[in-house]
Design an enzyme around this catalytic site. Structure first.
Site, PDB file in Angstrom:
ATOM      1  N   LYS A  89       0.831  -1.209   0.000  1.00  0.00           N
ATOM      2  CA  LYS A  89       0.000   0.000   0.000  1.00  0.00           C
ATOM      3  C   LYS A  89       0.858   1.248   0.000  1.00  0.00           C
ATOM      4  CE  LYS A  89      -4.446  -1.677   1.342  1.00  0.00           C
ATOM      5  NZ  LYS A  89      -5.661  -1.613   2.072  1.00  0.00           N
ATOM      6  N   LYS A 135      -4.851 -10.217  -6.235  1.00  0.00           N
ATOM      7  CA  LYS A 135      -6.030 -10.506  -5.415  1.00  0.00           C
ATOM      8  C   LYS A 135      -7.191  -9.587  -5.802  1.00  0.00           C
ATOM      9  CE  LYS A 135      -6.647  -8.412  -1.299  1.00  0.00           C
ATOM     10  NZ  LYS A 135      -8.040  -8.128  -0.965  1.00  0.00           N
ATOM     11  N   LYS A 137     -11.259  -4.433  -3.188  1.00  0.00           N
ATOM     12  CA  LYS A 137     -12.275  -3.381  -3.239  1.00  0.00           C
ATOM     13  C   LYS A 137     -11.704  -2.100  -3.808  1.00  0.00           C
ATOM     14  CE  LYS A 137     -14.096  -4.086   1.274  1.00  0.00           C
ATOM     15  NZ  LYS A 137     -13.229  -3.281   2.114  1.00  0.00           N
TER      16      LYS A 137
HETATM   17  P1  ATP Z   1      -8.960  -3.315   0.036  1.00  0.00           P
HETATM   18  O1  ATP Z   1      -8.532  -3.809  -1.289  1.00  0.00           O
HETATM   19  O2  ATP Z   1      -9.638  -1.976  -0.009  1.00  0.00           O
HETATM   20  O3  ATP Z   1      -7.913  -3.444   1.085  1.00  0.00           O
HETATM   21  P2  ATP Z   1     -10.311  -5.784   0.446  1.00  0.00           P
HETATM   22  O4  ATP Z   1     -11.054  -6.177  -0.762  1.00  0.00           O
HETATM   23  O5  ATP Z   1      -9.003  -6.459   0.732  1.00  0.00           O
HETATM   24  O6  ATP Z   1     -10.146  -4.232   0.481  1.00  0.00           O
HETATM   25  P3  ATP Z   1     -11.052  -5.846   3.241  1.00  0.00           P
HETATM   26  O7  ATP Z   1     -12.067  -5.001   3.906  1.00  0.00           O
HETATM   27  O8  ATP Z   1      -9.653  -5.434   3.436  1.00  0.00           O
HETATM   28  O9  ATP Z   1     -11.295  -5.946   1.666  1.00  0.00           O
HETATM   29  O10 ATP Z   1     -11.261  -7.357   3.622  1.00  0.00           O
HETATM   30  C1  ATP Z   1     -12.386  -7.910   4.253  1.00  0.00           C
HETATM   31  C2  ATP Z   1     -12.243  -9.417   4.339  1.00  0.00           C
HETATM   32  O11 ATP Z   1     -12.293  -9.997   3.030  1.00  0.00           O
HETATM   33  C3  ATP Z   1     -10.896  -9.896   4.933  1.00  0.00           C
HETATM   34  O12 ATP Z   1     -11.139 -11.006   5.765  1.00  0.00           O
HETATM   35  C4  ATP Z   1     -10.094 -10.294   3.732  1.00  0.00           C
HETATM   36  O13 ATP Z   1      -9.121 -11.272   4.026  1.00  0.00           O
HETATM   37  C5  ATP Z   1     -11.172 -10.851   2.821  1.00  0.00           C
HETATM   38  N1  ATP Z   1     -10.779 -10.733   1.414  1.00  0.00           N
HETATM   39  C6  ATP Z   1     -10.453  -9.585   0.773  1.00  0.00           C
HETATM   40  N2  ATP Z   1     -10.168  -9.830  -0.512  1.00  0.00           N
HETATM   41  C7  ATP Z   1     -10.294 -11.176  -0.695  1.00  0.00           C
HETATM   42  C8  ATP Z   1     -10.116 -12.044  -1.818  1.00  0.00           C
HETATM   43  N3  ATP Z   1      -9.768 -11.567  -2.982  1.00  0.00           N
HETATM   44  N4  ATP Z   1     -10.341 -13.372  -1.646  1.00  0.00           N
HETATM   45  C9  ATP Z   1     -10.707 -13.855  -0.439  1.00  0.00           C
HETATM   46  N5  ATP Z   1     -10.888 -13.088   0.665  1.00  0.00           N
HETATM   47  C10 ATP Z   1     -10.679 -11.760   0.553  1.00  0.00           C
END
Ligand code: ATP
Ligand code: LTN
Length: 332
Positions: free
Chosen positions: A112, A193, A196
Site C-alpha cells: 500500500k 487478489k 475493493k
Molecule cells: P482493500 O482492497 O480496499 O484493502 P479488500 O477487498 O481487501 O479491500 P477488506 O475489507 O480489506 O477488503 O477485507 C475484508 C475481508 O475480506 C478480509 O477477511 C479479507 O481477508 C477478505 N478478502 C479480501 N479480498 C479477498 C479475496 N480476494 N479473496 C478472499 N478473501 C478476501
C-alpha cells in the site's frame, strides 16, 4: 461460556465475491458454535482518504450486507469500530509493545505504501489497531481471507509479547481460512487478489451487481491461450473461475473434474456466471428489503455497540491495570 469469534471489514469500496467467499460466509457459519462480534472497521478505512458523506453511507451499506448475508443480530453483535472507544485505547497500549521491525515486514504495508507518494502513519499502524480489535474480545477464532494471515500472525506475536511482559491478559487467536475461496483473484488480472480498492470495471464482481453486469464481467474474464479446461495445464485465470464455482457451489474436486474437464471457455464462463447470479440473488433481495426500513440499521448498530462495549471495556481495564496505568478513584 462459548468461545468468541471476531472479524472486521472496511466500509470502503464495494463488497465483492472475494470478501464474501473469503470471510463473510464463514462468519455466518461461525454463529452456530461461537459468540460472535462483527465489526465495521471505519477507523481502518480512514487510513486512505474517504469522502465523509460517502463513508457514513458505506457504514450502513456494510451493516445491511452483513445482515443480508445471514448474520443474525439476535445472536451476534454488529457494530462500528469507532463507536467503541476501547479500540483506539488498546491500540495505543499495544503500539508500545510492538517493535517497528515487526510492522516494517508487513507485506500489505509495503504494497500500500509503494502506491502512495507520502505514506500516512495510519497505514503503518494499521495491523496494531487490527490486533486491538481482536484481543479486546478475547477472540479464539478470526475468520478472514488469506491476505490477512500475516496480520493474524502479528496479532499472535503482539498478544504473546504482552502476556509475557505483563502476565496472561489476552487469548492468543487462531486464523480460520476457508478451504476453497481464501484468495479470489481479479477477473481482469488473475495474478492480483480481487480487491475493493482496485480500479477498473472488469476486476471484481460486487455483491450488489445486477445479473447483466455479472454476466458481462464474467464473459470478459482473462483466461489463457488454451481453448478448453484442462486440469493439468490450466493457467491462473481459469483456475480462479473454477474456484469461484467450486466455492459457491460447494463442490468436491471430483465433481469439478467431472463437470468441467474439456469444457470450452465460453461455456465455462456462462456456467460460472449462472452460479454466481443464482447465489447472490437471495442476498440482494434481502439487502433491498433491509435498506427500505428506515431506522432499522441504526438500531442494529446501537444494540451491537451495547453488546460489544462492556466486553471491550473490561479488557482495557484489565490491560491498564496490568501495565500499571493510573487507576482513578471511580474505577477502584
Ligand atoms: P482493500 O482492497 O480496499 O484493502 P479488500 O477487498 O481487501 O479491500 P477488506 O475489507 O480489506 O477488503 O477485507 C475484508 C475481508 O475480506 C478480509 O477477511 C479479507 O481477508 C477478505 N478478502 C479480501 N479480498 C479477498 C479475496 N480476494 N479473496 C478472499 N478473501 C478476501
Ligand atoms: N485488516 C482487515 C480488516 C480488519 C480485521 C480486523 C479483520 C480490521 N480489523 C479484525 C479481522 C479481525 C482487512 O481485511 N483488511
Amino acid at each position: 461460556m462459548r468461545a468468541r469469534v471476531l472479524s472486521g471489514i472496511q466500509p470502503s469500496g464495494n463488497l465483492h465475491i472475494g470478501n464474501y467467499l473469503g470471510a463473510l460466509r464463514n462468519w455466518v457459519r461461525s454463529q452456530k458454535d461461537y459468540e460472535c462480534f462483527f465489526c465495521i472497521v471505519d477507523l481502518h478505512a480512514i487510513t486512505a482518504y474517504q469522502e465523509p458523506a460517502e463513508l457514513q453511507a458505506k457504514i450502513r451499506e456494510l451493516a445491511a450486507l452483513f445482515l443480508a448475508a445471514g448474520i443474525d443480530p439476535k445472536q451476534s453483535a454488529i457494530f462500528a469500530q469507532s463507536d467503541v472507544h476501547a479500540h483506539t485505547e488498546l491500540a495505543w497500549m499495544l503500539t508500545c509493545v510492538t517493535p517497528m521491525g515487526w510492522l516494517e515486514r508487513m507485506t500489505q504495508f509495503k504494497a500500500k505504501s509503494a502506491k502512495q507518494e507520502s505514506v500516512g502513519d495510519g497505514i503503518f499502524q494499521y495491523p496494531v489497531l487490527m490486533a486491538a480489535d481482536i484481543l479486546l474480545y478475547q477472540a479464539a477464532i478470526v475468520p478472514v481471507g488469506d491476505d490477512q494471515s500475516q496480520h493474524l500472525e502479528l496479532t499472535r506475536d503482539i498478544a504473546t509479547r504482552f502476556n509475557s511482559l505483563y502476565g496472561d491478559t489476552f487469548v492468543v487467536p487462531k486464523t480460520d481460512l476457508p478451504s476453497v475461496g481464501a484468495r479470489i483473484m481479479g477477473l481482469d488480472d488473475p495474478t492480483a487478489k480481487m480487491s475493493k480498492s482496485a480500479i477498473g470495471s472488469g476486476h471484481a464482481i460486487a455483491l450488489l451487481d445486477d445479473p447483466a453486469k455479472i454476466q458481462k464481467t464474467m464473459m470478459r474474464a482473462t483466461t489463457d491461450s488454451n481453448p478448453e479446461v484442462n486440469f493439468e495445464t490450466m493457467g491462473p485465470g481459469v483456475a480462479n473461475l473454477l474456484t469461484i464455482y467450486q466455492a459457491f457451489g460447494e463442490k468436491t474436486n471430483e465433481e469439478m473434474r467431472a463437470e468441467f474437464a474439456g469444457m470450452r471457455y465460453g461455456d465455462l464462463k456462462k456456467r460460472v456466471a449462472g452460479m454466481v447470479i443464482a447465489k447472490l440473488e437471495p442476498l440482494q433481495a434481502e439487502y433491498h428489503r433491509i435498506v427500505a426500513e428506515p431506522g432499522y440499521l441504526d438500531g442494529i448498530l446501537q444494540e451491537g455497540k451495547e453488546r460489544a462495549a462492556p466486553v471491550a471495556n473490561q479488557t482495557v481495564a484489565t490491560a491498564k491495570s496490568r501495565m500499571g496505568l493510573y487507576k482513578s478513584l471511580a474505577t477502584i
